[in-house]
Design a protein around this motif. Structure first.
Motif, mmCIF file in Angstrom:
data_model
loop_
_atom_site.group_PDB
_atom_site.id
_atom_site.type_symbol
_atom_site.label_atom_id
_atom_site.label_comp_id
_atom_site.label_asym_id
_atom_site.label_seq_id
_atom_site.Cartn_x
_atom_site.Cartn_y
_atom_site.Cartn_z
ATOM 1 N N SER A 13 0.800 -1.231 0.000
ATOM 2 C CA SER A 13 0.000 0.000 0.000
ATOM 3 C C SER A 13 0.829 1.275 0.000
ATOM 4 O O SER A 13 0.455 2.268 -0.604
ATOM 5 N N LYS A 14 1.930 1.270 0.715
ATOM 6 C CA LYS A 14 2.639 2.533 0.939
ATOM 7 C C LYS A 14 3.280 3.051 -0.348
ATOM 8 O O LYS A 14 3.656 2.290 -1.221
ATOM 9 N N THR A 15 3.344 4.374 -0.420
ATOM 10 C CA THR A 15 4.000 4.974 -1.567
ATOM 11 C C THR A 15 5.419 5.313 -1.157
ATOM 12 O O THR A 15 5.640 5.970 -0.147
ATOM 13 N N GLU A 16 6.352 4.833 -1.951
ATOM 14 C CA GLU A 16 7.747 5.102 -1.647
ATOM 15 C C GLU A 16 8.052 6.579 -1.877
ATOM 16 O O GLU A 16 7.644 7.155 -2.877
ATOM 17 N N ASN A 17 8.691 7.188 -0.956
ATOM 18 C CA ASN A 17 9.215 8.535 -1.190
ATOM 19 C C ASN A 17 10.352 8.753 -0.205
ATOM 20 O O ASN A 17 10.538 7.966 0.715
ATOM 21 N N ASN A 18 11.095 9.811 -0.398
ATOM 22 C CA ASN A 18 12.188 10.013 0.551
ATOM 23 C C ASN A 18 11.943 11.202 1.451
ATOM 24 O O ASN A 18 12.784 12.058 1.614
ATOM 25 N N LEU A 19 10.723 11.267 1.984
ATOM 26 C CA LEU A 19 10.432 12.307 2.959
ATOM 27 C C LEU A 19 11.297 12.063 4.183
ATOM 28 O O LEU A 19 11.278 10.978 4.751
ATOM 29 N N SER A 20 12.065 13.069 4.565
ATOM 30 C CA SER A 20 12.888 12.851 5.759
ATOM 31 C C SER A 20 12.219 13.508 6.959
ATOM 32 O O SER A 20 11.249 14.252 6.818
ATOM 33 N N LEU B 50 4.794 16.842 8.971
ATOM 34 C CA LEU B 50 5.926 16.254 8.238
ATOM 35 C C LEU B 50 6.371 14.932 8.860
ATOM 36 O O LEU B 50 6.696 13.976 8.155
ATOM 37 N N ILE B 51 6.378 14.890 10.197
ATOM 38 C CA ILE B 51 6.773 13.644 10.869
ATOM 39 C C ILE B 51 5.797 12.527 10.498
ATOM 40 O O ILE B 51 6.192 11.416 10.156
ATOM 41 N N LYS B 52 4.506 12.860 10.534
ATOM 42 C CA LYS B 52 3.493 11.839 10.220
ATOM 43 C C LYS B 52 3.621 11.371 8.761
ATOM 44 O O LYS B 52 3.504 10.177 8.489
ATOM 45 N N ASP B 53 3.852 12.313 7.836
ATOM 46 C CA ASP B 53 4.026 11.921 6.430
ATOM 47 C C ASP B 53 5.187 10.936 6.284
ATOM 48 O O ASP B 53 5.099 9.948 5.563
ATOM 49 N N HIS B 54 6.252 11.243 6.999
ATOM 50 C CA HIS B 54 7.442 10.379 6.968
ATOM 51 C C HIS B 54 7.120 8.988 7.524
ATOM 52 O O HIS B 54 7.472 7.968 6.931
ATOM 53 N N VAL B 55 6.424 8.978 8.666
ATOM 54 C CA VAL B 55 6.104 7.693 9.297
ATOM 55 C C VAL B 55 5.171 6.873 8.411
ATOM 56 O O VAL B 55 5.375 5.668 8.215
ATOM 57 N N ILE B 56 4.164 7.547 7.851
ATOM 58 C CA ILE B 56 3.179 6.841 7.027
ATOM 59 C C ILE B 56 3.850 6.180 5.817
ATOM 60 O O ILE B 56 3.476 5.084 5.410
ATOM 61 N N CYS B 232 -3.572 -1.789 23.652
ATOM 62 C CA CYS B 232 -4.081 -2.046 22.311
ATOM 63 C C CYS B 232 -3.855 -0.823 21.442
ATOM 64 O O CYS B 232 -4.262 0.277 21.800
ATOM 65 N N MET B 233 -3.198 -1.026 20.310
ATOM 66 C CA MET B 233 -2.883 0.135 19.459
ATOM 67 C C MET B 233 -3.187 -0.111 17.987
ATOM 68 O O MET B 233 -2.964 -1.191 17.452
ATOM 69 N N GLY B 234 -3.700 0.919 17.328
ATOM 70 C CA GLY B 234 -3.795 0.893 15.877
ATOM 71 C C GLY B 234 -2.395 1.060 15.327
ATOM 72 O O GLY B 234 -1.552 1.727 15.942
ATOM 73 N N LEU B 235 -2.099 0.465 14.174
ATOM 74 C CA LEU B 235 -0.709 0.459 13.708
ATOM 75 C C LEU B 235 -0.195 1.841 13.307
ATOM 76 O O LEU B 235 0.990 2.035 13.069
ATOM 77 N N GLU B 236 -1.094 2.852 13.270
ATOM 78 C CA GLU B 236 -0.660 4.194 12.878
ATOM 79 C C GLU B 236 -0.163 5.018 14.059
ATOM 80 O O GLU B 236 0.213 6.176 13.890
ATOM 81 N N LYS B 237 -0.132 4.422 15.252
ATOM 82 C CA LYS B 237 0.227 5.184 16.448
ATOM 83 C C LYS B 237 1.733 5.429 16.599
ATOM 84 O O LYS B 237 2.185 6.025 17.566
ATOM 85 N N ILE B 238 2.500 4.935 15.648
ATOM 86 C CA ILE B 238 3.963 5.003 15.731
ATOM 87 C C ILE B 238 4.509 6.432 15.638
ATOM 88 O O ILE B 238 4.084 7.216 14.797
ATOM 89 N N VAL B 239 5.432 6.771 16.532
ATOM 90 C CA VAL B 239 6.288 7.941 16.318
ATOM 91 C C VAL B 239 7.735 7.434 16.330
ATOM 92 O O VAL B 239 8.049 6.466 17.018
ATOM 93 N N PRO B 240 8.630 8.051 15.524
ATOM 94 C CA PRO B 240 9.982 7.494 15.389
ATOM 95 C C PRO B 240 10.763 7.431 16.704
ATOM 96 O O PRO B 240 11.284 6.385 17.072
#
Lengths: 193, 454
Positions: A13-20, B50-56, B232-240
């Motif tokens: 599902s995920k879209t590859e990108n290099n968002l840092s 931005l952090i969330k975009d990166h994690v997703i 119990c966590m949804g898999l989107e709860k991650i922070v780096p």
């Protein structure tokens, strides 16, 4: 196995990108972080307390909440008080605790929170079962904001820690703020040098 | 039943609607006041986004890192593809320890998976320990808000409920008194519990542990008394890492209730002495949303409720009108992924004013996603033929200057048309409001005149 299935689905599902990750060189700072901490603490219904006033403070609590019997201390110095400590061998033993006095490791000016971690006391439950909480905090440990706190924090080999900001509270009945939900009914901070 | 139908029931009680609206707006104002005290607030939102975009876009790697570190810390990690597997996993852990009494702190995930009825059917007592959740559990109702679950109830109703369930004084609905009675009642439940279940606010990949935020202290009592903790966590709860955690903790409580931070922000990074800690990572449709370019940003949600508090539709229709565990803009964006037919009315429960997007601490493009859903629903044939026809006609008129002019000319006739011809069952807009009087001359004519006179 669900683990593989979930990870595969994510990969597909995920879209590859290099968002840092962004740089985190932000955070409010204060001219005097101790004053800012005290103001934040007040805003979350916490109180400031002088060490010399401890006995009077306990009397005032008794006046408001009724007689107290048990007080345990987990601070490096002797504290004069009229109450007696209880044995806490299991998490449930803390239920009789009226006052708990512990040492905080860091204070955070932007939100009045104090960091407490497990090795300071056993059991952890005491922090939440005690009716009243008094925290000793060194002035030098006060940081401006959470960024500063987490930059210097080291959680290695630590199983548990909590940031406490004021006494427990709820507003679940008609948005009306009530102090003393499940945790401590009051929280006072003694700043020490 | 669709949102509009349920909402029309809600607004029958005008006074209550106003009260509900004000209560939510109060939360929104508190959020504004406190965010104004943080000079870097907008910067903080941007970083969070931005952090969330990166994690997703790196979710699988972060989940593996999180799992490895959690196992190293002595935590048992489980994975569940859907709600059913999640519930079974919880039950298996409880059964292995012969647990019959469980306390649970607030977790929207367990609501989503319907964990309570599942466990109760197996003979396990589950006590919700957040005061608002306990209230609605007594009433056998779902939450009407994700942060303040009993916001739809007045204190008198809670007083009567406690009178019946907790034997409190007749006619006493003082919030202080009711909270004190609940404290006593729930202390007993905490002390006799054999396991504690919590949700997860943030799962820190680099540390292999989870962070749980409460104001009442119920998550900590529920996990620090009984020997077993299930998170119990949804898999989107991650922070780096811990530095990123700081960003979200600074935004969460300020956005939710206008507090600088929740009273307790507890870091569970390993089991306690003589105890066991389990983490269940749940997918339940999230990996599918991840693959939808237009909608994947909704996985950034930190469940603060800011979009709900600000939404003019939510404030005037109540959480139960939505018929999904999460109401408001974020709920309306998430729900159709799970059941498009059932939740088809939710993307229309919005004025598209964009207020939700403006307050979202992680900058989810909520009103754009709502609009996108309308497009999808229309394409999939979920729109009534009458509405479709109307939109088509309007499209034609708005595309042609001549046709628009003719329509505008006829619109002026509204000035002298008798009431019964304007306010009837076909004019939904006229139900509770007066149509504004059309201008004497159209903008076009006025513009021409103005040009001439110059």
């Amino acid at each position: 196995m669900s683990r593989e299935e979930i990870l595969n689905r994510i990969k597909q599902s995920k879209t590859e990108n290099n968002l840092s990750l962004p740089s985190l060189d932000i955070g409010i700072t204060y001219d005097d972080s101790i004053i800012a901490f005290c103001e934040s603490l007040k805003s979350v219904a916490g109180e400031m307390l002088e060490e010399a006033d401890l006995e009077n403070y306990i009397k005032a609590l008794e006046h408001k909440y009724g007689a107290m019997k048990f007080l345990n201390t987990y601070v490096s110095k002797e504290i004069n008080n009229p109450l007696i400590p209880i044995q806490m061998e299991s998490p449930h033993d803390a239920k009789r605790l009226d006052i708990l006095v512990i040492e905080g490791l860091n204070g955070i000016a932007e939100n009045g929170a104090i960091w407490i971690e497990e090795p300071i006391l056993y059991p952890r439950s005491a922090i939440f079962l005690t009716q009243h909480l008094i925290i000793f905090l060194k002035k030098t440990t006060i940081l401006n904001n959470l960024h500063e706190f987490y930059q210097q924090a080291n959680f290695h080999e630590k199983n548990y820690g909590t940031l406490i900001s004021g006494p427990s509270k709820t507003a679940d009945v008609e948005q009306c703020l009530v102090i003393g939900a499940h945790g401590s009914r009051s929280l006072a901070v003694v700043l020490i040098d | 039943m669709n949102h509009a139908v349920k909402a029309s029931k809600f607004i029958e009680d005008i006074e209550r609607t106003k009260w509900h609206n004000d209560a939510l707006w109060f939360l929104r104002q508190k959020r504004d006041r406190i965010s104004d005290t943080i000079p870097e607030w907008e910067d903080l939102r941007e970083k969070a986004s931005l952090i969330k975009d990166h994690v997703i876009s790196n979710l699988d790697e972060y989940l593996i890192e999180f799992e490895n570190n959690a196992i190293r810390n002595g935590i048992k990690v489980h994975w569940a593809i859907d709600g059913e597997e999640h519930n079974r996993t919880v039950y298996d852990i409880l059964k292995n320890h012969n647990v019959t009494k469980v306390v649970k702190s607030k977790s929207m995930l367990t609501e989503e998976c319907h964990l309570n009825p599942f466990l109760e059917e197996k003979g396990i007592e589950v006590v919700d320990t957040d005061l608002g959740e306990r209230i609605i559990q007594f009433r056998n109702e779902p939450p009407s808000h994700i942060v303040v679950p009993a916001i739809h109830l007045k204190k008198e109703e809670i007083g009567e409920l406690f009178e019946e369930k907790l034997n409190t004084e007749k006619g006493n609905s003082d919030p202080q008194y009711l909270t004190e009675e609940a404290r006593q009642h729930l202390r007993e439940k905490f002390l006799e519990a054999e396991a504690g279940i919590t949700g997860v606010n943030f799962a820190v990949a680099s540390e292999g542990g989870v962070v749980v935020c409460t104001n009442e202290g119920n998550a900590d009592l529920g996990t620090n008394l009984p020997p077993i903790h299930i998170a119990c966590m949804g898999l989107e709860k991650i922070v780096p890492g811990k530095e990123e955690l700081a960003v979200f903790l600074r935004l969460l409580a300020r956005s939710a209730t206008g507090q600088p931070i929740t009273t307790y922000t507890s870091h569970f990074f390993g089991p306690r002495k003589d105890g066991e800690m389990h983490i269940i990572i749940v997918d339940n449709g999230r990996s599918k949303i991840l693959g939808e370019e237009d909608f994947k940003k909704s996985l950034a949600c930190i469940r603060c409720g800011a979009c709900i508090n600000t939404c003019p539709i939510y404030r005037r229709s109540g959480g139960h009108s939505y018929g999904y565990v999460i109401p408001g803009p974020i709920g309306s964006v998430l729900a159709p992924h799970y059941n498009m037919k059932k939740h088809q009315s939710l993307p229309f429960a919005s004025t598209l004013c964009g207020s939700c997007t403006n307050v979202c601490p992680v900058k989810i493009d909520l009103h754009h996603q709502l609009l996108k859903w309308r497009e999808v629903l229309t394409q999939q044939g979920f729109i009534k033929p009458s509405k479709k026809l109307m939109m088509k006609l309007m499209g034609i008129a708005l595309n042609s200057s001549t046709l628009y002019g003719i329509a505008a000319f006829f619109a002026k006739s509204l000035r002298w048309m008798p009431r019964f011809m304007i306010y009837h069952s076909l004019n939904k807009w006229g139900n509770q409001r007066e149509i504004p009087e059309p201008a004497k001359e159209s903008f076009k004519t006025a513009f021409k005149k103005h040009k001439k006179s110059k």
